[in-house]
Structure formats: structure tokens, C-alpha cells
Design a protein around this motif. Structure first.
Motif, PDB file in Angstrom:
ATOM      1  N   ALA A  75      75.923 -29.251  25.141  1.00  0.00           N
ATOM      2  CA  ALA A  75      76.536 -30.264  26.004  1.00  0.00           C
ATOM      3  C   ALA A  75      77.701 -29.696  26.807  1.00  0.00           C
ATOM      4  O   ALA A  75      77.975 -30.160  27.929  1.00  0.00           O
ATOM      5  CB  ALA A  75      77.018 -31.447  25.155  1.00  0.00           C
ATOM      6  N   LEU A  76      78.380 -28.696  26.259  1.00  0.00           N
ATOM      7  CA  LEU A  76      79.552 -28.121  26.922  1.00  0.00           C
ATOM      8  C   LEU A  76      79.226 -26.948  27.836  1.00  0.00           C
ATOM      9  O   LEU A  76      80.140 -26.316  28.371  1.00  0.00           O
ATOM     10  CB  LEU A  76      80.569 -27.666  25.870  1.00  0.00           C
ATOM     11  CG  LEU A  76      81.301 -28.768  25.108  1.00  0.00           C
ATOM     12  CD1 LEU A  76      82.172 -28.175  24.013  1.00  0.00           C
ATOM     13  CD2 LEU A  76      82.150 -29.606  26.060  1.00  0.00           C
ATOM     14  N   ILE A  77      77.955 -26.655  28.036  1.00  0.00           N
ATOM     15  CA  ILE A  77      77.586 -25.521  28.893  1.00  0.00           C
ATOM     16  C   ILE A  77      78.216 -25.622  30.285  1.00  0.00           C
ATOM     17  O   ILE A  77      78.776 -24.635  30.784  1.00  0.00           O
ATOM     18  CB  ILE A  77      76.046 -25.387  28.982  1.00  0.00           C
ATOM     19  CG1 ILE A  77      75.513 -24.782  27.673  1.00  0.00           C
ATOM     20  CG2 ILE A  77      75.641 -24.503  30.171  1.00  0.00           C
ATOM     21  CD1 ILE A  77      74.006 -24.658  27.624  1.00  0.00           C
ATOM     22  N   PRO A  78      78.181 -26.798  30.950  1.00  0.00           N
ATOM     23  CA  PRO A  78      78.834 -26.875  32.270  1.00  0.00           C
ATOM     24  C   PRO A  78      80.342 -26.617  32.186  1.00  0.00           C
ATOM     25  O   PRO A  78      80.907 -25.948  33.064  1.00  0.00           O
ATOM     26  CB  PRO A  78      78.538 -28.310  32.727  1.00  0.00           C
ATOM     27  CG  PRO A  78      77.328 -28.714  31.964  1.00  0.00           C
ATOM     28  CD  PRO A  78      77.464 -28.051  30.633  1.00  0.00           C
ATOM     29  N   VAL A  79      80.981 -27.137  31.145  1.00  0.00           N
ATOM     30  CA  VAL A  79      82.421 -26.920  30.970  1.00  0.00           C
ATOM     31  C   VAL A  79      82.700 -25.444  30.720  1.00  0.00           C
ATOM     32  O   VAL A  79      83.616 -24.858  31.304  1.00  0.00           O
ATOM     33  CB  VAL A  79      82.959 -27.769  29.802  1.00  0.00           C
ATOM     34  CG1 VAL A  79      84.439 -27.494  29.575  1.00  0.00           C
ATOM     35  CG2 VAL A  79      82.726 -29.248  30.066  1.00  0.00           C
ATOM     36  N   THR A  80      81.901 -24.841  29.852  1.00  0.00           N
ATOM     37  CA  THR A  80      82.077 -23.421  29.543  1.00  0.00           C
ATOM     38  C   THR A  80      81.910 -22.574  30.789  1.00  0.00           C
ATOM     39  O   THR A  80      82.710 -21.665  31.047  1.00  0.00           O
ATOM     40  CB  THR A  80      81.051 -22.993  28.479  1.00  0.00           C
ATOM     41  OG1 THR A  80      81.224 -23.785  27.304  1.00  0.00           O
ATOM     42  CG2 THR A  80      81.226 -21.525  28.137  1.00  0.00           C
ATOM     43  N   ARG A  81      80.885 -22.886  31.578  1.00  0.00           N
ATOM     44  CA  ARG A  81      80.631 -22.108  32.793  1.00  0.00           C
ATOM     45  C   ARG A  81      81.770 -22.265  33.793  1.00  0.00           C
ATOM     46  O   ARG A  81      82.152 -21.304  34.472  1.00  0.00           O
ATOM     47  CB  ARG A  81      79.309 -22.542  33.419  1.00  0.00           C
ATOM     48  CG  ARG A  81      78.845 -21.645  34.572  1.00  0.00           C
ATOM     49  CD  ARG A  81      77.493 -22.063  35.113  1.00  0.00           C
ATOM     50  NE  ARG A  81      76.424 -21.700  34.183  1.00  0.00           N
ATOM     51  CZ  ARG A  81      75.636 -22.570  33.565  1.00  0.00           C
ATOM     52  NH1 ARG A  81      75.810 -23.876  33.764  1.00  0.00           N
ATOM     53  NH2 ARG A  81      74.680 -22.169  32.756  1.00  0.00           N
TER      54      ARG A  81
END
Length: 223
Positions: A75-81
């Protein structure tokens, strides 16, 4: 796969795991410590009593703790990127690891602070200590052994999370176990990876237990 082939992979995987664990734990302490203290201070009867704020913090912490890490990481992939520029690798894994560990550590901090003898707190109040003086001079020092025990538990949990991060390219020993042990059927490699993780966790637990015993003796002596 020979030992000479496995050794550099295991060395780099261990370094990556320790790298993720260190930075994730550091962020978890910086975020979880104040959250845990606020949960105590803003609770009913606390010096900063604010029940709406307390409930909001409690809900955020509970939601963070209830999410399975693998789902949180995806779920946090966009935030991480957006933060590190990529969603793959040890540095990228630090973001979800830290976010997952903050509420975990916050609850342990809350429990540790609530265990402090209330008589000591009242004595500090009677001597004119302000809220943050009491926190810094009484609550945290008296709760330090329990805080270190909670930190040890958090570090071990983060190590386990970091292994799961390998399922989505997080790097470290988890990625090695998945790539070589599962996908390439190198079962011996999997066993060695597990053994390394067990050794790391055991070392962390022994260091943490030793620190707790030392701090507990000092706390009793100073008290």
C-alpha cells in the motif's frame, strides 16, 4: 551452490538487513517514543488530559499495528517511491518498515511509562516539576529498563519484517531466501539464511537482555 558462491551473497544480505533494521528502528524510536508518552499524558487523569486527542492517537496506533506488514508495504509503494525515488531495494524498504514499527514501539512505550511508580511522579509534582520536567527527569529514566526491553522486541520484529520485505524486492536476507532458496530450489541456501537470521536475532536479544539487567540495577540503586 558452493560455499564460496554463497558467502558473498550472505555477507551482503546480512549487511542489507542490518542497514534496514538500524534506520527503521531509529525512525521508529523517534516517532514511537513521543507517541507513547502522549498516550499516557493525554489519557484520563493525565497532566495533559485531552481525551479526543488521546483517542485519535490510539486509533492511529491501533490501525498501524493491525495491518499485516506485507499489505502495508504494498500500500505504501507510491509513498516510498515519492520519498526515495524507488520502491525496490533496502533503502526503499526502510519507509514501510519504519511506518510499521512506529505504532508497535509506541504501544510498548506506553506500557513502560504506565509502569512507573505513581508515587515518584506525585513527588516530582509536589516539588514543583512541570509536565516535561517530570517526563524527562522521572518517567523516562524510571521506565528506561522497560523501554530498552521494548526496543529489543521492536528490533527483532523489524528483522522479521525485513525478511518479509524480500517478497517484494526489499533486499536483504529475505530476498536471498526467496530468490535462491525458493525460486532456484537451493534448499541448503534457505537453511543457511534462516540460521543467519536466528544468529542475528539471538545476538540482539542477548544484548538487549544484558542492557535491561544493567539498567534495572542502576535504577534500583538510584532509587
Amino acid at each position: 551452490m558452493t560455499w564460496e558462491e554463497m558467502r558473498p551473497l550472505l555477507e551482503q544480505g546480512t549487511i542489507d538487513t542490518l542497514y534496514m533494521t538500524f534506520w527503521s528502528t531509529l525512525v521508529a524510536v523517534l516517532g514511537g517514543l513521543p507517541l507513547g508518552v502522549l498516550l499516557v499524558l493525554t489519557d484520563r487523569g493525565g497532566p495533559l488530559q485531552n481525551l479526543p486527542l488521546n483517542r485519535v492517537i490510539g486509533v492511529v496506533v491501533n490501525v498501524g499495528r493491525s495491518l499485516p506488514f506485507i499489505i502495508l508495504m504494498v500500500a505504501l509503494i507510491p509513498v516510498t517511491r515519492s520519498i526515495v525515488g524507488t520502491a525496490i531495494g533496502p533503502t526503499a524498504a526502510i519507509v514501510p518498515l519504519a511506518i510499521g514499527a512506529i505504532p508497535f514501539f509506541a504501544r510498548l512505550v506506553e506500557t513502560a511509562v504506565r509502569e512507573v511508580d505513581h508515587g515518584l511522579v506525585e513527588a516530582a509534582w509536589a516539588m514543583g516539576g512541570g509536565t516535561w520536567t517530570v517526563v524527562l527527569k522521572v518517567l523516562l529514566p524510571q521506565a528506561l529498563p522497560s523501554l530498552v526491553a521494548g526496543l529489543t522486541t521492536t528490533v527483532i520484529a523489524v528483522i522479521g519484517y525485513s525478511a518479509m520485505a524480500g517478497a517484494v524486492g526489499g533486499g536483504g536476507l529475505g530476498t536471498l531466501a526467496l530468490t535462491y532458496g525458493y525460486q532456484r530450489f537451493e534448499h541448503g541456501f534457505t537453511l543457511i539464511t534462516v540460521a543467519v537470521l536466528v544468529l542475528v536475532v539471538t545476538a540482539v536479544q542477548l544484548l538487549g537482555d544484558g542492557a535491561v539487567r544493567l539498567l534495572a540495577r542502576r535504577t534500583r540503586t538510584s532509587g
